[in-house]
Design a protein around this motif. Structure first.
Motif, mmCIF file in Angstrom:
data_model
loop_
_atom_site.group_PDB
_atom_site.id
_atom_site.type_symbol
_atom_site.label_atom_id
_atom_site.label_comp_id
_atom_site.label_asym_id
_atom_site.label_seq_id
_atom_site.Cartn_x
_atom_site.Cartn_y
_atom_site.Cartn_z
ATOM 1 N N GLY A 72 0.800 -1.219 0.000
ATOM 2 C CA GLY A 72 0.000 0.000 0.000
ATOM 3 C C GLY A 72 0.831 1.266 0.000
ATOM 4 O O GLY A 72 2.024 1.259 0.334
ATOM 5 N N GLU A 73 0.201 2.381 -0.339
ATOM 6 C CA GLU A 73 0.898 3.666 -0.415
ATOM 7 C C GLU A 73 1.166 4.262 0.963
ATOM 8 O O GLU A 73 2.074 5.079 1.106
ATOM 9 N N TRP A 74 0.373 3.874 1.983
ATOM 10 C CA TRP A 74 0.581 4.469 3.307
ATOM 11 C C TRP A 74 1.981 4.157 3.808
ATOM 12 O O TRP A 74 2.752 5.052 4.168
ATOM 13 N N LEU A 75 2.343 2.868 3.856
ATOM 14 C CA LEU A 75 3.656 2.490 4.361
ATOM 15 C C LEU A 75 4.763 3.015 3.460
ATOM 16 O O LEU A 75 5.828 3.418 3.943
ATOM 17 N N GLU A 76 4.510 3.043 2.158
ATOM 18 C CA GLU A 76 5.509 3.574 1.225
ATOM 19 C C GLU A 76 5.814 5.032 1.549
ATOM 20 O O GLU A 76 6.985 5.452 1.592
ATOM 21 N N THR A 77 4.782 5.817 1.810
ATOM 22 C CA THR A 77 4.969 7.231 2.148
ATOM 23 C C THR A 77 5.778 7.394 3.427
ATOM 24 O O THR A 77 6.699 8.214 3.515
ATOM 25 N N VAL A 78 5.433 6.606 4.438
ATOM 26 C CA VAL A 78 6.131 6.701 5.723
ATOM 27 C C VAL A 78 7.596 6.296 5.578
ATOM 28 O O VAL A 78 8.490 6.951 6.128
ATOM 29 N N ILE A 79 7.868 5.244 4.825
ATOM 30 C CA ILE A 79 9.259 4.809 4.628
ATOM 31 C C ILE A 79 10.069 5.899 3.942
ATOM 32 O O ILE A 79 11.202 6.200 4.346
ATOM 33 N N ASN A 122 14.153 10.002 4.419
ATOM 34 C CA ASN A 122 14.609 11.381 4.201
ATOM 35 C C ASN A 122 15.073 12.010 5.512
ATOM 36 O O ASN A 122 16.077 12.731 5.548
ATOM 37 N N ARG A 123 14.343 11.749 6.582
ATOM 38 C CA ARG A 123 14.736 12.264 7.890
ATOM 39 C C ARG A 123 16.083 11.683 8.318
ATOM 40 O O ARG A 123 16.952 12.386 8.832
ATOM 41 N N LEU A 124 16.268 10.386 8.087
ATOM 42 C CA LEU A 124 17.529 9.737 8.437
ATOM 43 C C LEU A 124 18.688 10.312 7.624
ATOM 44 O O LEU A 124 19.786 10.547 8.155
ATOM 45 N N ASP A 125 18.454 10.562 6.348
ATOM 46 C CA ASP A 125 19.493 11.166 5.508
ATOM 47 C C ASP A 125 19.885 12.542 6.034
ATOM 48 O O ASP A 125 21.078 12.909 6.047
ATOM 49 N N LYS A 126 18.896 13.314 6.456
ATOM 50 C CA LYS A 126 19.184 14.653 6.973
ATOM 51 C C LYS A 126 20.022 14.574 8.248
ATOM 52 O O LYS A 126 20.964 15.356 8.432
ATOM 53 N N ILE A 127 19.684 13.638 9.126
ATOM 54 C CA ILE A 127 20.460 13.465 10.361
ATOM 55 C C ILE A 127 21.894 13.077 10.027
ATOM 56 O O ILE A 127 22.858 13.571 10.635
ATOM 57 N N ARG A 128 22.062 12.219 9.026
ATOM 58 C CA ARG A 128 23.405 11.784 8.631
ATOM 59 C C ARG A 128 24.214 12.926 8.027
ATOM 60 O O ARG A 128 25.437 12.955 8.157
ATOM 61 N N ARG A 129 23.537 13.868 7.394
ATOM 62 C CA ARG A 129 24.241 14.994 6.776
ATOM 63 C C ARG A 129 24.605 16.070 7.783
ATOM 64 O O ARG A 129 25.439 16.933 7.484
ATOM 65 N N ASP A 170 20.818 -2.940 22.740
ATOM 66 C CA ASP A 170 21.473 -1.640 22.801
ATOM 67 C C ASP A 170 22.122 -1.307 21.465
ATOM 68 O O ASP A 170 23.145 -1.883 21.103
ATOM 69 N N ILE A 171 21.513 -0.371 20.703
ATOM 70 C CA ILE A 171 22.089 0.137 19.465
ATOM 71 C C ILE A 171 22.013 1.664 19.544
ATOM 72 O O ILE A 171 21.065 2.275 19.035
ATOM 73 N N PRO A 172 22.980 2.319 20.171
ATOM 74 C CA PRO A 172 22.883 3.760 20.432
ATOM 75 C C PRO A 172 22.731 4.623 19.186
ATOM 76 O O PRO A 172 22.192 5.729 19.268
ATOM 77 N N ARG A 173 23.181 4.134 18.025
ATOM 78 C CA ARG A 173 23.131 4.995 16.835
ATOM 79 C C ARG A 173 21.750 5.067 16.188
ATOM 80 O O ARG A 173 21.562 5.796 15.209
ATOM 81 N N LEU A 174 20.759 4.348 16.733
ATOM 82 C CA LEU A 174 19.403 4.433 16.188
ATOM 83 C C LEU A 174 18.824 5.828 16.435
ATOM 84 O O LEU A 174 18.756 6.285 17.571
ATOM 85 N N ARG A 175 18.368 6.489 15.372
ATOM 86 C CA ARG A 175 17.799 7.833 15.503
ATOM 87 C C ARG A 175 16.412 7.947 14.878
ATOM 88 O O ARG A 175 15.689 8.917 15.165
ATOM 89 N N VAL A 176 16.050 6.993 13.997
ATOM 90 C CA VAL A 176 14.759 7.050 13.313
ATOM 91 C C VAL A 176 14.111 5.674 13.392
ATOM 92 O O VAL A 176 14.784 4.654 13.219
ATOM 93 N N GLY A 177 12.805 5.655 13.681
ATOM 94 C CA GLY A 177 12.098 4.387 13.750
ATOM 95 C C GLY A 177 10.744 4.466 13.072
ATOM 96 O O GLY A 177 10.182 5.556 12.899
ATOM 97 N N ILE A 178 10.239 3.306 12.671
ATOM 98 C CA ILE A 178 8.882 3.195 12.131
ATOM 99 C C ILE A 178 8.171 2.100 12.909
ATOM 100 O O ILE A 178 8.646 0.963 12.962
ATOM 101 N N PHE A 179 7.041 2.434 13.497
ATOM 102 C CA PHE A 179 6.240 1.454 14.232
ATOM 103 C C PHE A 179 5.276 0.821 13.241
ATOM 104 O O PHE A 179 4.158 1.302 13.048
ATOM 105 N N ALA A 180 5.725 -0.262 12.598
ATOM 106 C CA ALA A 180 4.933 -0.913 11.556
ATOM 107 C C ALA A 180 4.417 -2.265 12.022
ATOM 108 O O ALA A 180 4.395 -3.229 11.267
ATOM 109 N N THR A 181 4.000 -2.320 13.274
ATOM 110 C CA THR A 181 3.448 -3.552 13.832
ATOM 111 C C THR A 181 2.052 -3.288 14.372
ATOM 112 O O THR A 181 1.699 -2.142 14.671
ATOM 113 N N ASN A 182 1.244 -4.355 14.494
ATOM 114 C CA ASN A 182 -0.100 -4.189 15.029
ATOM 115 C C ASN A 182 -0.187 -4.546 16.508
ATOM 116 O O ASN A 182 -1.266 -4.664 17.064
ATOM 117 N N VAL A 183 0.955 -4.709 17.167
ATOM 118 C CA VAL A 183 0.962 -4.903 18.630
ATOM 119 C C VAL A 183 0.742 -3.545 19.280
ATOM 120 O O VAL A 183 1.494 -2.608 19.023
#
Length: 558
Positions: free
Chosen positions: A246-253, A258-265, A334-347
């Motif tokens: 679906g397009e919803w998850l595609e948009t969020v990804i 893009n947000r992750l790329d900006k943080i890396r830059r 423990d993965i300290p470098r994580l800065r962006v997440g997507i909650f793509a679960t139904n839990v």
């Protein structure tokens, strides 16, 4: 009993306070202490400080660390090794007891559940400290709770830690005090406290609405997250949004990438992202979608993969952008470098959501601005959780205003109901993202670390002396600079490989080689089974095997 070197690591203020209370509890002959501290605050170091103190002062003779997963056993052993506390994470129930090389073992709750009598016997034989990591997991399975109670009822002291407050629900958790079915912690260090102390990062919650269409049998339903629909259709709406086609998850990804790329830059060039998915099949499909949209191949980890722990460790130390998991990274990892997440679960349990948020809050000294972003569906329950986390830092007037909002009914269905399709004929048809609404929490400049407290007889101080910087001071040692359990694993691998060559050489010409013959010969000479041998005994065994090869003219392969 092995001797520990002095503790050489400066604790945070909250850790010192918690340790002081835990020590007082022990001195008052109260066996149980529960510490609830927000993910990323340093619960492991707090627990290991208590382990070190009680072992060094001979208040206990051994420690057992209980974890919810196999991966966390090794993570605990690696952390303990930094402080000179050798823990065996490879202990199996059939080994009866750990060797004299170790101060104790790390085991899973399921492992204790399979043979509680083994652990009960070892607990009675030697004065034992039991450390329960994320103890709320004992409420997942009634037999686990019963087994742990049987195994550690006679322990000298029990230290329980959790990243979030928890209820008792249906299964009572042993060694925990309750008030009106809520667990009562002896020390609590919340997310708000961690933000004020700059111990954790602020997390922002971009929440995406959408227009979802799905079919059950012949009935087609269309709804946005803002629409009121029957309770039994809410999980169908959410699963439709999370459909990789679906397009919803595609948009969020795309937006999250893009947000992750900006943080890396902008100062954090190895920042990483985590996507939490529904199940293994969903994880693999989401991985394909991520690669299609970003041209970056994500790391996929699932519990059934024997290389999952290795993949997590490699991702933590590398620069890959995305890692995708089902539940393995939602808690404790423990993965300290994580800065962006997507909650793509139904839990949709609050405990799971908060644990997932906790993967993004750990600060890193070497980078500057450290905001993290957790992209979520604009589902009423998930938004409520995000708002509650935000409220922990906001002004009391804002907190009151949020609390007066109508709270969604969170407990009409179990997590299991959310995780399974309501009907086998369910089919996601389309999902379109409509807009993003950001629920965010931040902290200001009101940093007030306060005064350090006196603990374990050490004088109070405002600043640590220069020689006690907040870093582990590595000292030279005659042993290899690796954890003891890893050294033991290497020796065992060497032994098995050399023994294979010895067996081939001794039985040259035979149709069927007896691979166990060298091991039986060693035991007949007075040796032990390999899993019961200490480091020195393993070295002696390897030396003997090498001589067996040399005596027969084969080149020393080592």
């Amino acid at each position: 009993m092995k001797k520990l070197k002095a503790w050489r690591f400066e604790l945070r203020l909250w850790q010192q306070k918690a340790c002081k209370l835990a020590k007082e509890r022990y001195e008052n002959n109260d066996k149980d202490f529960l510490c609830v501290a927000t993910p990323g605050a340093g619960k492991t170091i707090f627990a290991l400080r208590m382990v070190h103190f009680l072992l060094r002062h001979k208040m206990v003779e051994r420690v057992v660390i209980l974890c919810p997963t196999e991966h966390l056993k090794k993570q605990w052993a690696l952390s303990a090794a930094r402080f000179g506390i050798d823990i065996d994470p490879n202990f199996e129930n059939g080994m009866i007891r750990e060797t004299s090389d170790y101060f104790g073992v790390a085991v899973t709750y399921a492992q204790v559940g399979r043979s509680p009598e083994v652990h009960a016997r070892n607990t009675k034989a030697r004065k034992t400290l039991a450390v329960f990591d994320e103890i709320h997991h004992l409420g997942d399975d009634l037999t686990w709770g019963d087994s742990v109670r049987e195994a550690f009822e006679d322990s000298a002291y029990r230290l329980a830690i959790s990243g979030t407050p928890f209820r008792r629900d249906s299964n009572p958790i042993p060694f925990i005090n309750y008030i009106s079915s809520e667990s009562k912690a002896d020390y609590t260090y919340g997310y708000k406290d961690a933000l004020v102390d700059k111990v954790c990062r602020p997390v922002y919650f971009p929440a995406y609405d959408g227009k979802m269409t799905w079919r059950v049998h012949d009935k087609v339903t269309t709804a946005t997250f803002a629409d009121e629909i029957p309770k039994d259709q809410e999980s169908e709406r959410l699963r439709t949004a999370l459909d990789p086609a679906g397009e919803w998850l595609e948009t969020v990804i795309v937006d999250a990438n893009n947000r992750l790329d900006k943080i890396r830059r902008t100062g954090h060039d190895d920042a990483g992202g985590l996507i939490i998915t529904i199940d293994q099949t969903h994880a693999k499909k989401v991985a394909e979608k991520v690669y299609q949209l970003t041209r970056c191949k994500p790391v996929v980890v699932v519990s059934e993969d024997p290389k999952a722990s290795k993949k997590i460790k490699e991702f933590s130390d590398a620069k890959e952008k995305w890692i995708i998991a089902v539940k393995m990274i939602s808690e404790g990892v423990d993965i300290p470098r994580l800065r962006v997440g997507i909650f793509a679960t139904n839990v949709k349990s609050e405990l799971f959501f908060r644990q997932a948020v906790g993967r993004f809050v750990r600060t890193m000294k070497e980078i500057g601005e450290q905001r993290a972003y957790f992209f979520i569906p604009k589902d009423a329950v998930l938004v409520y959780y995000a708002r509650q986390i935000e409220a922990e830092r906001q002004h009391s007037l804002e907190v009151t205003e949020i609390e007066e909002e109508e709270m969604p009914d969170l407990f009409d269905s179990t997590d299991e109901d959310d995780e399974k399709p309501r009907d086998e004929k369910f089919e996601a048809i389309s999902a379109l993202a409509l807009g993003v609404f950001q629920y965010e929490m931040d902290f200001g400049d009101d940093y007030n670390p306060g005064q350090q407290v006196e603990m374990f007889g050490q004088p109070s101080k405002t600043e640590p002396p220069k020689e006690e910087a907040a870093e582990w001071i590595v000292e030279d040692d005659e042993e290899e600079d690796i954890p003891l359990f890893e050294l033991a694993s290497r020796l065992k691998e060497d032994i098995k490989e050399i023994a294979r060559h010895v067996a081939i050489k001794k039985q040259k010409g035979r149709a069927n080689v007896d691979w166990d013959a060298p091991h039986r010969e060693w035991i007949q000479m007075g040796g032990k089974p390999i899993d019961s041998e200490s480091i020195d005994e393993l070295r002696n065994r390897r030396k003997w095997l090498v001589k067996q090869l040399s005596a027969r003219g084969q080149q020393n392969i080592f």
